[in-house]
Scaffold this motif. Structure first.
Motif, PDB file in Angstrom:
ATOM      1  N   HIS A 232     -11.433   0.587  -7.071  1.00  0.00           N
ATOM      2  CA  HIS A 232     -10.395  -0.172  -7.760  1.00  0.00           C
ATOM      3  C   HIS A 232      -9.844   0.695  -8.893  1.00  0.00           C
ATOM      4  CE1 HIS A 232     -11.047  -4.334  -6.111  1.00  0.00           C
ATOM      5  NE2 HIS A 232     -12.096  -3.684  -5.633  1.00  0.00           N
ATOM      6  N   LEU A 233      -8.546   0.866  -8.903  1.00  0.00           N
ATOM      7  CA  LEU A 233      -7.890   1.642  -9.945  1.00  0.00           C
ATOM      8  C   LEU A 233      -6.963   0.707 -10.718  1.00  0.00           C
ATOM      9  CD1 LEU A 233      -7.571   4.520 -11.073  1.00  0.00           C
ATOM     10  CD2 LEU A 233      -5.616   4.813  -9.534  1.00  0.00           C
ATOM     11  N   PHE A 234      -7.288   0.516 -11.981  1.00  0.00           N
ATOM     12  CA  PHE A 234      -6.504  -0.362 -12.863  1.00  0.00           C
ATOM     13  C   PHE A 234      -6.387  -1.776 -12.279  1.00  0.00           C
ATOM     14  CE2 PHE A 234      -4.435   3.975 -13.097  1.00  0.00           C
ATOM     15  CZ  PHE A 234      -5.303   4.424 -14.080  1.00  0.00           C
ATOM     16  N   GLY A 235      -7.521  -2.240 -11.715  1.00  0.00           N
ATOM     17  CA  GLY A 235      -7.600  -3.614 -11.249  1.00  0.00           C
ATOM     18  C   GLY A 235      -7.186  -3.851  -9.816  1.00  0.00           C
ATOM     19  N   GLU A 236      -6.704  -2.804  -9.117  1.00  0.00           N
ATOM     20  CA  GLU A 236      -6.240  -2.966  -7.744  1.00  0.00           C
ATOM     21  C   GLU A 236      -7.046  -2.068  -6.815  1.00  0.00           C
ATOM     22  OE1 GLU A 236      -3.985  -5.111  -6.763  1.00  0.00           O
ATOM     23  OE2 GLU A 236      -3.369  -5.783  -8.764  1.00  0.00           O
ATOM     24  N   ALA A 237      -7.521  -2.631  -5.695  1.00  0.00           N
ATOM     25  CA  ALA A 237      -8.202  -1.819  -4.693  1.00  0.00           C
ATOM     26  C   ALA A 237      -7.221  -0.794  -4.123  1.00  0.00           C
ATOM     27  CB  ALA A 237      -8.747  -2.702  -3.581  1.00  0.00           C
ATOM     28  N   THR A 238      -7.689   0.429  -3.914  1.00  0.00           N
ATOM     29  CA  THR A 238      -6.792   1.484  -3.440  1.00  0.00           C
ATOM     30  C   THR A 238      -7.484   2.415  -2.466  1.00  0.00           C
ATOM     31  OG1 THR A 238      -5.343   3.309  -4.115  1.00  0.00           O
ATOM     32  CG2 THR A 238      -7.368   3.010  -5.383  1.00  0.00           C
ATOM     33  N   ARG A 239      -6.730   2.877  -1.503  1.00  0.00           N
ATOM     34  CA  ARG A 239      -7.113   3.980  -0.623  1.00  0.00           C
ATOM     35  C   ARG A 239      -6.025   5.055  -0.646  1.00  0.00           C
ATOM     36  NH1 ARG A 239     -11.269   3.701   3.166  1.00  0.00           N
ATOM     37  NH2 ARG A 239     -12.507   1.803   3.060  1.00  0.00           N
ATOM     38  N   ALA A 240      -5.233   5.048  -1.694  1.00  0.00           N
ATOM     39  CA  ALA A 240      -4.118   5.988  -1.821  1.00  0.00           C
ATOM     40  C   ALA A 240      -4.639   7.415  -2.032  1.00  0.00           C
ATOM     41  CB  ALA A 240      -3.236   5.579  -2.999  1.00  0.00           C
TER      42      ALA A 240
ATOM     43  N   THR B 247     -19.252  14.053  -5.264  1.00  0.00           N
ATOM     44  CA  THR B 247     -18.788  13.169  -4.197  1.00  0.00           C
ATOM     45  C   THR B 247     -18.236  11.869  -4.778  1.00  0.00           C
ATOM     46  OG1 THR B 247     -20.361  14.078  -2.600  1.00  0.00           O
ATOM     47  CG2 THR B 247     -19.472  11.897  -2.126  1.00  0.00           C
ATOM     48  N   VAL B 248     -18.907  11.328  -5.784  1.00  0.00           N
ATOM     49  CA  VAL B 248     -18.416  10.114  -6.439  1.00  0.00           C
ATOM     50  C   VAL B 248     -17.055  10.378  -7.076  1.00  0.00           C
ATOM     51  CG1 VAL B 248     -18.806   8.488  -8.327  1.00  0.00           C
ATOM     52  CG2 VAL B 248     -20.693   9.092  -6.806  1.00  0.00           C
ATOM     53  N   LEU B 249     -16.941  11.483  -7.804  1.00  0.00           N
ATOM     54  CA  LEU B 249     -15.665  11.792  -8.459  1.00  0.00           C
ATOM     55  C   LEU B 249     -14.548  11.978  -7.437  1.00  0.00           C
ATOM     56  CD1 LEU B 249     -16.453  14.228 -11.416  1.00  0.00           C
ATOM     57  CD2 LEU B 249     -16.548  11.740 -11.325  1.00  0.00           C
ATOM     58  N   ARG B 250     -14.829  12.714  -6.359  1.00  0.00           N
ATOM     59  CA  ARG B 250     -13.810  12.960  -5.342  1.00  0.00           C
ATOM     60  C   ARG B 250     -13.377  11.661  -4.661  1.00  0.00           C
ATOM     61  NH1 ARG B 250     -12.830  17.930  -3.213  1.00  0.00           N
ATOM     62  NH2 ARG B 250     -12.700  17.064  -1.113  1.00  0.00           N
ATOM     63  N   THR B 251     -14.294  10.728  -4.532  1.00  0.00           N
ATOM     64  CA  THR B 251     -13.944   9.432  -3.951  1.00  0.00           C
ATOM     65  C   THR B 251     -13.095   8.618  -4.912  1.00  0.00           C
ATOM     66  OG1 THR B 251     -16.022   9.435  -2.692  1.00  0.00           O
ATOM     67  CG2 THR B 251     -14.883   7.335  -2.903  1.00  0.00           C
ATOM     68  N   VAL B 252     -13.439   8.658  -6.191  1.00  0.00           N
ATOM     69  CA  VAL B 252     -12.666   7.921  -7.191  1.00  0.00           C
ATOM     70  C   VAL B 252     -11.225   8.410  -7.247  1.00  0.00           C
ATOM     71  CG1 VAL B 252     -12.402   7.539  -9.687  1.00  0.00           C
ATOM     72  CG2 VAL B 252     -14.643   7.264  -8.605  1.00  0.00           C
ATOM     73  N   VAL B 253     -11.016   9.725  -7.149  1.00  0.00           N
ATOM     74  CA  VAL B 253      -9.663  10.259  -7.311  1.00  0.00           C
ATOM     75  C   VAL B 253      -8.872  10.301  -6.005  1.00  0.00           C
ATOM     76  CG1 VAL B 253     -10.403  11.643  -9.284  1.00  0.00           C
ATOM     77  CG2 VAL B 253     -10.290  12.717  -7.015  1.00  0.00           C
TER      78      VAL B 253
ATOM     79  N   ARG C 192      -4.335   6.910 -18.024  1.00  0.00           N
ATOM     80  CA  ARG C 192      -5.143   5.737 -18.380  1.00  0.00           C
ATOM     81  C   ARG C 192      -6.615   5.996 -18.058  1.00  0.00           C
ATOM     82  NH1 ARG C 192      -2.467   0.685 -15.546  1.00  0.00           N
ATOM     83  NH2 ARG C 192      -4.127  -0.373 -16.720  1.00  0.00           N
ATOM     84  N   LEU C 193      -6.855   6.800 -17.021  1.00  0.00           N
ATOM     85  CA  LEU C 193      -8.209   7.200 -16.638  1.00  0.00           C
ATOM     86  C   LEU C 193      -8.214   8.701 -16.401  1.00  0.00           C
ATOM     87  CD1 LEU C 193     -11.157   6.639 -15.719  1.00  0.00           C
ATOM     88  CD2 LEU C 193     -10.230   6.293 -13.413  1.00  0.00           C
ATOM     89  N   LEU C 194      -9.152   9.410 -17.034  1.00  0.00           N
ATOM     90  CA  LEU C 194      -9.298  10.854 -16.859  1.00  0.00           C
ATOM     91  C   LEU C 194     -10.657  11.127 -16.225  1.00  0.00           C
ATOM     92  CD1 LEU C 194      -8.200  13.729 -17.365  1.00  0.00           C
ATOM     93  CD2 LEU C 194      -9.343  13.670 -19.591  1.00  0.00           C
TER      94      LEU C 194
ATOM     95  N   LEU D  49      -4.629  11.298  -3.753  1.00  0.00           N
ATOM     96  CA  LEU D  49      -4.701  11.693  -5.155  1.00  0.00           C
ATOM     97  C   LEU D  49      -3.341  11.647  -5.841  1.00  0.00           C
ATOM     98  CD1 LEU D  49      -6.013  12.919  -7.676  1.00  0.00           C
ATOM     99  CD2 LEU D  49      -5.864  15.162  -6.583  1.00  0.00           C
ATOM    100  N   HIS D  50      -2.291  12.170  -5.220  1.00  0.00           N
ATOM    101  CA  HIS D  50      -1.009  12.262  -5.923  1.00  0.00           C
ATOM    102  C   HIS D  50      -0.462  10.882  -6.260  1.00  0.00           C
ATOM    103  CE1 HIS D  50       0.459  11.841  -1.741  1.00  0.00           C
ATOM    104  NE2 HIS D  50       1.550  11.331  -2.275  1.00  0.00           N
ATOM    105  N   GLN D  51      -0.736   9.897  -5.421  1.00  0.00           N
ATOM    106  CA  GLN D  51      -0.271   8.549  -5.730  1.00  0.00           C
ATOM    107  C   GLN D  51      -1.104   7.922  -6.843  1.00  0.00           C
ATOM    108  OE1 GLN D  51       0.046   6.155  -2.187  1.00  0.00           O
ATOM    109  NE2 GLN D  51       1.451   7.581  -1.176  1.00  0.00           N
ATOM    110  N   ARG D  52      -2.391   8.201  -6.849  1.00  0.00           N
ATOM    111  CA  ARG D  52      -3.238   7.698  -7.938  1.00  0.00           C
ATOM    112  C   ARG D  52      -2.837   8.356  -9.262  1.00  0.00           C
ATOM    113  NH1 ARG D  52      -9.202   6.669  -5.065  1.00  0.00           N
ATOM    114  NH2 ARG D  52      -8.330   6.389  -2.976  1.00  0.00           N
ATOM    115  N   ALA D  53      -2.449   9.627  -9.192  1.00  0.00           N
ATOM    116  CA  ALA D  53      -2.005  10.325 -10.405  1.00  0.00           C
ATOM    117  C   ALA D  53      -0.740   9.676 -10.966  1.00  0.00           C
ATOM    118  CB  ALA D  53      -1.766  11.800 -10.100  1.00  0.00           C
ATOM    119  N   ARG D  54       0.179   9.311 -10.094  1.00  0.00           N
ATOM    120  CA  ARG D  54       1.408   8.657 -10.556  1.00  0.00           C
ATOM    121  C   ARG D  54       1.111   7.303 -11.194  1.00  0.00           C
ATOM    122  NH1 ARG D  54       4.714   9.989  -5.018  1.00  0.00           N
ATOM    123  NH2 ARG D  54       5.126  12.201  -5.451  1.00  0.00           N
ATOM    124  N   ALA D  55       0.013   6.669 -10.772  1.00  0.00           N
ATOM    125  CA  ALA D  55      -0.354   5.359 -11.319  1.00  0.00           C
ATOM    126  C   ALA D  55      -1.072   5.461 -12.657  1.00  0.00           C
ATOM    127  CB  ALA D  55      -1.223   4.607 -10.317  1.00  0.00           C
ATOM    128  N   GLY D  56      -1.456   6.708 -13.066  1.00  0.00           N
ATOM    129  CA  GLY D  56      -2.099   6.865 -14.360  1.00  0.00           C
ATOM    130  C   GLY D  56      -3.455   7.533 -14.335  1.00  0.00           C
TER     131      GLY D  56
END
Length: 218
Positions: free
Chosen positions: A46-54, A29-35, A130-132, A56-63
């Motif tokens: 927060h992904l790379f310093g920015e809060a996000t609710r994007a 559940t934690v992993l699914r929320t992170v991605v 940047r994050l796997l 998965l595909h948008q988070r993937a494009r960000a790294g």
């Protein structure tokens, strides 16, 4: 229903953080929320310093790179076509995982479990995330195959990638990771530096095998 509550974690560049805990503790559940596959009821990601609710595909494009526990391969397609579908450079993947060079024309469904996981990891790393985030990376693998995947994850971290993973084999998780969190009933029961517990994992073993709601988890 609230499954996870009060989990606070950070993964730095070049650091491997392991999520530990029994079945039902809230790790996936934690992993699914992170991605971005699971919408949180509260709190922030927060992904790379920015809060996000994007998503998965948008988070993937960000790294962000994500390897699910089912490896997300198309069994009927060849290794080559799985990689083409993912729009990653074949030469880049083979450079990361040389063992795939002789498997490019084999159907993914005919690969061994270890070969499938190497394909999944190589596909993800070829994007230079940047994050796997990796769920159950050694599940169903032989010790030799697990060692090969472990080496890839450690090499990725040494190159600067942050890694967040779930791993059921405690000693393997502690040997690979820099930091760990033990989840129990959706909360953090213990966290710390992995090196401090590698030789004496008894406290973590007690927490990860403790009874939850009267059920003893393996």
């Amino acid at each position: 229903m609230r499954v996870v509550d009060g989990v606070d974690l950070a993964v730095d560049e070049g650091e491997i953080t392991a999520l530990l805990g029994g079945n039902g503790a809230g790790k996936t559940t934690v992993l699914r929320t992170v991605v971005g596959l699971q919408r949180q009821l509260g709190g922030e990601v927060h992904l790379f310093g920015e809060a996000t609710r994007a998503p998965l595909h948008q988070r993937a494009r960000a790294g962000l790179g994500y390897i699910a526990d089912n490896r997300s391969l198309i069994p009927a397609l060849s290794v080559r076509d799985n990689l083409r579908l993912a729009k990653v450079d074949l030469d880049e993947v083979v450079a990361v995982v040389p063992a795939l060079a002789g498997l490019l024309d084999r159907r993914a469904g005919l690969l061994s479990g270890g070969e499938q996981q190497l394909l999944s990891v190589g596909r993800a790393l070829a994007r230079r995330p940047r994050l796997l985030v990796v769920d159950e990376f050694s599940q169903g693998l032989s010790p030799l195959a697990a060692e090969a995947v472990t080496a890839l994850l450690r090499a990725a971290a040494e190159a600067g990638t942050g890694v967040l993973l779930v791993e059921q084999v405690l000693r393997r998780a502690l040997a690979l990771s820099d930091r760990f969190l033990v989840l129990r009933q959706g909360g953090v029961a213990l966290d710390g530096r992995s090196a401090d517990h590698r030789d004496h994992p008894e406290e973590i073993e007690r927490l990860t095998t403790a009874a939850v709601n009267g059920v003893r988890h393996p």
